[in-house]
Design an enzyme around this catalytic site. Structure first.
Site, PDB file in Angstrom:
ATOM      1  N   PRO A  60       0.842  -1.206   0.000  1.00  0.00           N
ATOM      2  CA  PRO A  60       0.000   0.000   0.000  1.00  0.00           C
ATOM      3  C   PRO A  60       0.873   1.250   0.000  1.00  0.00           C
ATOM      4  CG  PRO A  60       0.133  -0.899   2.202  1.00  0.00           C
ATOM      5  CD  PRO A  60       0.842  -1.885   1.309  1.00  0.00           C
ATOM      6  N   ARG A  93       0.282   1.326  -6.203  1.00  0.00           N
ATOM      7  CA  ARG A  93      -0.045   2.743  -6.343  1.00  0.00           C
ATOM      8  C   ARG A  93       1.092   3.408  -7.109  1.00  0.00           C
ATOM      9  NH1 ARG A  93      -4.475   1.505  -5.347  1.00  0.00           N
ATOM     10  NH2 ARG A  93      -5.940   2.342  -3.805  1.00  0.00           N
ATOM     11  N   GLU A 117      -3.020  10.091 -11.158  1.00  0.00           N
ATOM     12  CA  GLU A 117      -4.212   9.555 -11.819  1.00  0.00           C
ATOM     13  C   GLU A 117      -5.394  10.531 -11.788  1.00  0.00           C
ATOM     14  OE1 GLU A 117      -5.452   5.782 -10.377  1.00  0.00           O
ATOM     15  OE2 GLU A 117      -3.471   4.859 -10.578  1.00  0.00           O
ATOM     16  N   HIS A 131      -5.962   1.368 -14.441  1.00  0.00           N
ATOM     17  CA  HIS A 131      -6.411   0.976 -13.105  1.00  0.00           C
ATOM     18  C   HIS A 131      -7.612   0.032 -13.192  1.00  0.00           C
ATOM     19  CE1 HIS A 131      -6.046   2.486  -8.719  1.00  0.00           C
ATOM     20  NE2 HIS A 131      -6.551   1.258  -8.724  1.00  0.00           N
TER      21      HIS A 131
END
Length: 335
Positions: free
Chosen positions: A206, A234, A263, A295
């Site tokens: 994460p 990410r 993004e 994504h």
């Protein structure tokens, strides 16, 4: 309970409706949550947000003043929420952990295979009646060293998939998974050694303050020149300026990702008419050895069904004042 779903996508609405079974009154909004759209949550008890929504301190204050008390996140990560202000205001927040580890790990594998075996280029050539093989050479995964950064639920599935291909697996995690050592002969080592030894590096951690831009110029200098880097975690885990330099200097063989560090405002939208103005992203996409997907790792029937069920379950438990098993607890909130 009245729930406003931000960043609602047409393909996920049927799954949420089915999971809800008419219990809560749900309103769907295509707009992302930000300081301007927060006002639309007036008269709602709860909001549901996705990874592209912005729940910063100002937005959270607006939501709280409007009467919103609960935030249910339709993703595992919650780096887009300013957690400490949320806790101080009194919000109850729950995420959707482990909604489908297989969906993400399989997508990472797909990126690796497509990038290594030049499948996108091959398809393009064949559609142009070009059946030459000159530019399509890849390598066998069997026998290669795969470095896995993060062996939680997704990383563990990735390790098992790579073990099935006959790969040697090394990994780095603050909490080694002993089962993987026994099942897949995973060797845990330092982050630097993973960078040095791996033929393939895949990220499954994460985004946090500690690992923001974890991979930058130093790490690229340690990697093998034929390494393929895969990122389905990410975007901001990688410093993209250094990534582009590494690609320009041919320090790595390829980069496959389902995420990008900026993004917001780009992903989940159609820019085919006007293009995108992000120069860094345009440069990244100019490399033939870069494969970027929008994504979409979570977009499987099973994952969407699981996300919907977990989201509604979280809402049910909040409404009933039960202990919510997915509530982001005190220990996390005060970080």
């Amino acid at each position: 309970m009245k729930l406003l779903v931000y960043s609602a996508k047409e393909f996920e609405i049927p799954f949420l409706n089915q999971a809800n079974n008419n219990r809560h009154k749900i309103t769907y909004l295509k707009d992302a949550l930000d300081s301007e759209t927060a006002i639309k949550a007036a008269n709602f008890n709860a909001v549901s947000i996705f990874s592209g929504d912005d729940a910063n301190g100002i937005v959270l204050e607006k939501l709280w003043d409007l009467g919103v008390k609960y935030i249910v996140i339709r993703s595992t990560g919650f780096n887009n929420i300013q957690i400490k202000p949320a806790y101080q205001l009194g919000f109850k927040i729950a995420n959707a952990p482990n909604y489908s580890s297989h969906a993400i790990a399989e997508h990472a594998t797909g990126l690796l295979l497509a990038l290594n075996r030049k499948l996108i280029l091959a398809d393009k050539q064949v559609h142009q009646s070009n059946f030459l093989l000159d530019d399509l050479m890849g390598f066998n995964l069997h026998g290669k060293t795969v470095g896995i950064i993060g062996t939680g639920s997704i990383g563990s599935v990735m390790a098992k998939i790579m073990h099935g291909f006959g790969c040697k697996i090394i990994a780095h995690d603050l909490k080694p998974n002993i089962d993987l050592v026994e099942l897949c002969n995973v060797k845990y080592t330092s982050f630097e050694e993973v960078c040095r030894q791996a033929d393939i590096i895949t990220l499954h951690i994460p985004l946090s303050y500690e690992n923001h831009q974890l991979i930058s110029e130093k790490q690229f200098s340690l990697m093998k020149k034929n390494v393929i880097l895969i990122n389905t975690s990410r975007g901001a885990i990688i410093e993209h300026k250094s990534l582009i330099q590494a690609l320009e200097q041919q320090l790595i063989a390829g980069y496959g990702a389902d995420v990008y560090e900026k993004e917001k405002g780009i992903f989940f939208r159609d820019h085919s008419k006007n293009g995108i103005k992000d120069g860094q992203l345009n440069r990244l996409l100019s490399f033939s050895n870069v494969l970027l997907t929008p994504h979409q790792g979570f977009v499987t029937v099973e994952a969407l069904e699981s996300i919907a069920n977990i989201t509604i379950q979280n809402l049910n438990e909040f409404e009933e004042n039960k202990t919510c098993q997915n509530e982001i607890g005190y220990e996390t909130l005060i970080l």
